[in-house]
Design a protein around this motif. Structure first.
Motif, PDB file in Angstrom:
ATOM      1  N   ILE A 373      -2.721  40.165  27.537  1.00 42.88           N
ATOM      2  CA  ILE A 373      -2.669  39.696  26.147  1.00 42.88           C
ATOM      3  C   ILE A 373      -4.080  39.451  25.610  1.00 42.88           C
ATOM      4  N   SER A 416      -1.315  48.404  20.909  1.00 43.27           N
ATOM      5  CA  SER A 416      -0.728  48.340  19.575  1.00 43.27           C
ATOM      6  C   SER A 416      -0.080  46.973  19.378  1.00 43.27           C
ATOM      7  N   ALA A 417       0.170  46.658  18.122  1.00 50.25           N
ATOM      8  CA  ALA A 417       0.893  45.414  17.816  1.00 50.25           C
ATOM      9  C   ALA A 417       2.228  45.390  18.548  1.00 50.25           C
ATOM     10  N   PHE A 418       2.891  46.534  18.598  1.00 49.60           N
ATOM     11  CA  PHE A 418       4.208  46.593  19.247  1.00 49.60           C
ATOM     12  C   PHE A 418       4.087  46.304  20.747  1.00 49.60           C
ATOM     13  N   LEU A 420       1.860  44.469  22.057  1.00 45.76           N
ATOM     14  CA  LEU A 420       1.601  43.032  22.162  1.00 45.76           C
ATOM     15  C   LEU A 420       2.902  42.235  22.066  1.00 45.76           C
ATOM     16  N   TRP A 421       3.806  42.672  21.188  1.00 48.59           N
ATOM     17  CA  TRP A 421       5.116  41.999  21.113  1.00 48.59           C
ATOM     18  C   TRP A 421       5.828  42.057  22.468  1.00 48.59           C
ATOM     19  N   LYS A 422       5.719  43.194  23.128  1.00 50.25           N
ATOM     20  CA  LYS A 422       6.384  43.346  24.439  1.00 50.25           C
ATOM     21  C   LYS A 422       5.792  42.345  25.447  1.00 50.25           C
ATOM     22  N   SER A 424       4.461  39.540  24.712  1.00 53.49           N
ATOM     23  CA  SER A 424       4.892  38.218  24.293  1.00 53.49           C
ATOM     24  C   SER A 424       6.308  37.936  24.815  1.00 53.49           C
ATOM     25  N   LYS A 425       7.138  38.938  24.738  1.00 52.48           N
ATOM     26  CA  LYS A 425       8.498  38.820  25.287  1.00 52.48           C
ATOM     27  C   LYS A 425       8.433  38.607  26.797  1.00 52.48           C
TER      28      LYS A 425
ATOM     29  N   GLU B 261      11.528  41.670  18.515  1.00 50.44           N
ATOM     30  CA  GLU B 261      11.394  40.709  19.608  1.00 50.44           C
ATOM     31  C   GLU B 261       9.953  40.589  20.070  1.00 50.44           C
ATOM     32  N   GLY B 262       9.515  39.380  20.325  1.00 44.83           N
ATOM     33  CA  GLY B 262       8.147  39.140  20.759  1.00 44.83           C
ATOM     34  C   GLY B 262       7.196  38.937  19.591  1.00 44.83           C
ATOM     35  N   GLN B 263       7.656  39.150  18.376  1.00 43.20           N
ATOM     36  CA  GLN B 263       6.844  38.878  17.196  1.00 43.20           C
ATOM     37  C   GLN B 263       6.946  37.385  16.934  1.00 43.20           C
ATOM     38  N   GLU B 264       5.868  36.670  17.170  1.00 43.22           N
ATOM     39  CA  GLU B 264       5.929  35.203  17.125  1.00 43.22           C
ATOM     40  C   GLU B 264       5.033  34.594  16.070  1.00 43.22           C
ATOM     41  N   SER B 376       4.229  45.534  11.433  1.00 41.74           N
ATOM     42  CA  SER B 376       3.026  45.970  12.147  1.00 41.74           C
ATOM     43  C   SER B 376       3.335  46.920  13.302  1.00 41.74           C
ATOM     44  N   ASP B 377       4.585  47.008  13.693  1.00 42.33           N
ATOM     45  CA  ASP B 377       4.935  47.939  14.784  1.00 42.33           C
ATOM     46  C   ASP B 377       5.163  49.350  14.268  1.00 42.33           C
ATOM     47  N   LEU B 415       0.001  48.980  13.416  1.00 43.31           N
ATOM     48  CA  LEU B 415      -1.278  48.266  13.525  1.00 43.31           C
ATOM     49  C   LEU B 415      -1.638  48.078  14.997  1.00 43.31           C
ATOM     50  N   SER B 416      -2.916  47.804  15.199  1.00 48.31           N
ATOM     51  CA  SER B 416      -3.377  47.465  16.547  1.00 48.31           C
ATOM     52  C   SER B 416      -3.136  45.978  16.796  1.00 48.31           C
ATOM     53  N   ALA B 417      -3.183  45.611  18.068  1.00 48.87           N
ATOM     54  CA  ALA B 417      -3.086  44.197  18.424  1.00 48.87           C
ATOM     55  C   ALA B 417      -4.169  43.397  17.703  1.00 48.87           C
ATOM     56  N   LEU B 420      -3.314  42.735  14.224  1.00 53.87           N
ATOM     57  CA  LEU B 420      -2.281  41.689  14.172  1.00 53.87           C
ATOM     58  C   LEU B 420      -2.904  40.302  14.314  1.00 53.87           C
TER      59      LEU B 420
END
Lengths: 556, 556
Positions: A373, A416-418, A420-422, A424-425, B261-264, B376-377, B415-417, B420
């Protein structure tokens, strides 16, 4: 646009820092071969007996009481600590900024207030408080060790600065940090390297290493650091002081400068470092009493919880059960760390408490998740701060070629932002597993409750030589999990009992390196701290349990 | 691998849902031209007088009292609501799953418990509670409107499901949602479209639109939804019920299925919808009393705060000052919404409270920030759920070509991390500006405090025709800011007073569209709700203030 090179700007900044130190407080530097400088503040002759009496106090509650009763004025206390901080700086290079004019003005005001009203202005009335070089103060630069930030003058105070002012604290110095903050040691291109007062070839830790070096020398009794992976706790352990990383968003971080800004999945917590546990507690109480959520929109609305601190839901703390983590299965702690755990265990048993052995659950995964992260920007955050041509520091080893990038420090591909979401999960799932594990211990503790706190090493070694820290496997898991963690000083390395065992089998290359690194004579007298860890948002309980553990250790 | 097409799987799922409805509860569907079906549950003859007496109650506290005193058994209450929910479903297509066997087993257990112990098992003893189709229950599918998720059977209950079970609630239905959840209406390719009981050509709102349609028809008195941008509040407003979006992480969302999911950074909050404000309050108290942080690692450790609920720090609520936001400057509310605000204002003045006009601060920026974060994903999250070939629904308009992508729905570049992180920082800065603004009102309220709550529209219109909802400009800002928001029903459209004014100047194209859309006769009798908004983590105060506003409105 600056018209000078970054090297020129750095030279100018260093000159300005040097010039801001009162000439009459400069000492003859000890010879280079005097590695241990811990007694210099006492012996250099610069501090008066009264100043020594004041600064030698360790218990912040006692100092606050003397300030509140006007037995000591804030001006004399502030002067004493300014002076001792300057001495400490000359010995360990721990300061980044001095604010003595501002401090003495404020101290004068506070003395006047007390004289006029007969009462203190706030819970930290008159106490000098040091700050890591991350807390902007209006009208001052905050460089955070980046050449590019020289000359960036803040227009506003960080939220915490305002709350400390409101609490009656006297802000008087800011302390050094490592470039990028993401190190367990303290060195940057602007201010250079901070060294350990017990041995200048060793690190005081990082990233709050300016704080730990300063506080270890009683140049401050209470300071504020920050911790994303161990940055309050490792320096506290290395320097034999108390340090506390609260859960995220319990204390206000709005307005600080930082690395990885906007990264909130495993965020930075700010927290106190102190010579005493009363310092830690009084800081928490003071800031929470000022309703920090009125200054920082992300701080949760949770006042100091007196019932939680009284351990009301844990039988008033009469009989607690601890989980004791002796090894994370990745790096075996060196003998003095093992002894600290064993002595703590025995002290708790004698005091009527119980413990269970705590098996680490996915600690390597917790660390890997955090690193993925933090590195998800592919280094973009650092690059924005290195626009001057200043190089990225790739090793804390003074002998290393600073341009040579070791494997563990290589930037990763940006995510990618996506993605990063993973992550976070994944972090939430790891948290859930750990929570269920902790809750499940209710069946084993004999108290009817899950374990009341964990006790574990802060690092597998005492303060190491510059460049020798390893990944912070003992501290990062509690950041990933968002668990509050208090560091208490427990013992010191004693070569006659902390002998080096013979070992030929190792858990990992890191484990072998940690074993090989251990030299009992070399680190004789170095402090050993331990972590006391609670579940998320159990700040008050962790501090109360910390007092119980300290009391048990004192009576052993 | 499924061997059938997604269309076949959907047909099978629909068949299974239909077969799970008891045959004896099927009614002759009203004719297509009977747009208003609100009275059908009462008039269809299927519910006994006793079942009507039970299900017509609006006040959840009264029902719980009758259950606790065994005046009503949980089995008869559960049976009545199962039956009425099936009727409601036949009228509005609001259900996604029925759990009647599980529910009646549990109701029987609860009746037995009460008979044996003479006391309730928990604060929601015996009460049927409906769930949005996001809360997995072990052994059951949760499709969330995605064909690909048909057949995915949960192995564990969501944290909230466990806590509701512990509280004595009886879970009996799950309700329909829009595909992706990111809509203010309710339609997906698995279960089709949910319609408004007052006019089937209108939407009950979304994404908790199955809940709002069901509760409006008293097929449930208390349900659980989720809200990332208005998904509890818009449906509550459209359907004339109460709905509450708490601050993030106040209630446990661990284990739910979700979009993004994981978008916080601006996360989903779960929260209750109910026929009564007591339902909202008792739900919050029940869940918080079960220490949700022991099941969900991200839920903050904050029990129900009785002092905050008693408005102890606000003069016990005797004289409050409200901020009233009449327009966000983007879309002017239609006349009945303006009247709701005016009537509320007058009622509060008569009750001795004060108000100030609340100018919106950067509401467009707050919405833009949220949308940038959620998108952003680049649509990757949706794509993962559309692997079966099922198409993405691009419009809620039944007449629209579902493959035609309107401009506002076009996916953005991923978007990139690091980008974000920047948006996260921007969000914190927006939050800080709003906080400072709110705190600054202490100088204008006359109470010595900043405004105690804001009152504002939920949407600029009552329930619109399918496909006509606009961006949720009145609800998203409170998600971006993490402010709790309660929706209360205030009035209903009255064509004789809510006449359409002549206007020729507009704030925006959306503003003009909202104006043009208004037809007083067409939406006669449609409910109008308002939002009551507090600062972050002020859930208890917002509910207490809500009671004060409701009392003032009742006595007008």
């Amino acid at each position: 646009m600056p018209t000078s090179s970054w090297q020129e700007q750095v030279a100018d900044k260093r000159r300005r820092l040097q010039e801001s130190l009162p000439k009459e407080w400069l000492i003859t530097p000890p010879p280079d071969d005097q590695l241990n400088r811990m007694d210099v503040p006492e012996t250099c002759g610069l501090l008066t007996p009264r100043e020594l009496e004041i600064t030698n106090k360790a218990d912040v509650a006692v100092v606050l009481q003397k300030l509140a009763s006007a037995e000591w004025s804030s001006v004399e206390v502030t002067t004493a600590f300014c002076k001792r901080a300057v001495i400490a700086h000359q010995l360990t290079n721990c300061l980044a900024e001095v604010l003595f004019d501002r401090a003495l003005r404020r101290a004068t005001e506070l003395d006047g207030y007390l004289a006029k009203h007969g009462s203190v202005i706030g819970p930290l009335h008159g106490l000098p408080v040091s700050l890591k070089d991350q807390f902007p103060i209006a009208g001052l630069e905050t460089t955070m060790g980046y050449a590019a930030w020289i000359g960036k003058v803040a227009t506003e105070d960080a939220a915490l600065v305002q709350l400390l002012d409101d609490s009656g604290a006297v802000l008087y110095v800011r302390t050094n940090v490592p470039q990028t903050l993401m190190w367990g040691e303290t060195h940057n291109n602007v201010f250079g390297r901070t060294v350990h007062p017990l041995n200048i070839n060793h690190t005081p830790g990082g990233s709050s290493g300016g704080e730990s070096a300063l506080i270890a020398q009683h140049g401050s009794l209470l300071g504020v650091g920050s911790d994303i992976g161990g940055s309050i706790r490792v320096p506290s352990h290395f320097c034999g002081i108390f340090g506390f990383k609260p859960s995220s968003y319990r204390l206000p971080s709005y307005g600080i400068v930082n690395s990885l800004e906007g990264q909130e999945i495993i965020p930075t917590s700010i927290g106190p470092l102190s010579t005493s546990l009363t310092g830690i507690k009084l800081f928490m109480q003071a800031i929470l009493s000022k309703e920090p959520w009125r200054k920082d929109p992300n701080t949760i609305r949770a006042s100091w919880d007196a019932n939680a601190y009284a351990l009301k839901d844990r039988g008033d703390g009469q009989k607690l059960c601890f989980g004791i983590l002796s090894s994370d299965g990745i790096m075996t702690p060196q003998p003095p760390v093992q002894r600290a755990l064993e002595e703590t265990k025995q002290a708790l048993l004698r005091a009527g408490h119980a413990f269970i052995d705590w098996k680490p659950l996915k600690h390597a995964e917790l660390v890997a998740n955090a690193r993925s992260i933090w590195l998800s920007d592919g280094g973009a955050d650092y690059k924005e701060a290195l626009v001057t041509g200043e190089h990225l520091i790739n090793s804390m080893d003074p002998e290393a070629d600073p341009m040579d990038v070791p494997v563990f420090r290589r930037p990763r591909d940006p995510l990618s932002a996506f993605q990063l979401w993973k992550l976070s999960k994944e972090r939430s799932d790891l948290r859930k597993e750990y929570l269920d594990y902790w809750e499940s211990t209710a069946a084993m503790t004999g108290t009817g409750r899950p374990v009341d706190a964990l006790i574990c090493p802060v690092a597998p070694y005492p303060a190491v030589r510059h460049g020798q820290t390893r990944s912070s496997f003992y501290t990062i898991p509690w950041n990933t999990l968002n668990y509050p963690s208090l560091v208490i000083p427990v013992t010191r390395v004693n070569p006659s009992i902390d002998t080096k065992p013979t070992r030929s089998e190792f858990l990992s290359a890191d484990d072998e390196a940690v074993y090989n690194m251990y030299d009992p004579e070399h680190c004789s007298g170095f402090p050993i701290g331990l972590q006391i860890v609670g579940q998320a948002y159990q700040e008050e309980a962790v501090l109360a349990v910390g007092e119980i553990v300290m009391a048990a250790l004192r009576t052993q």
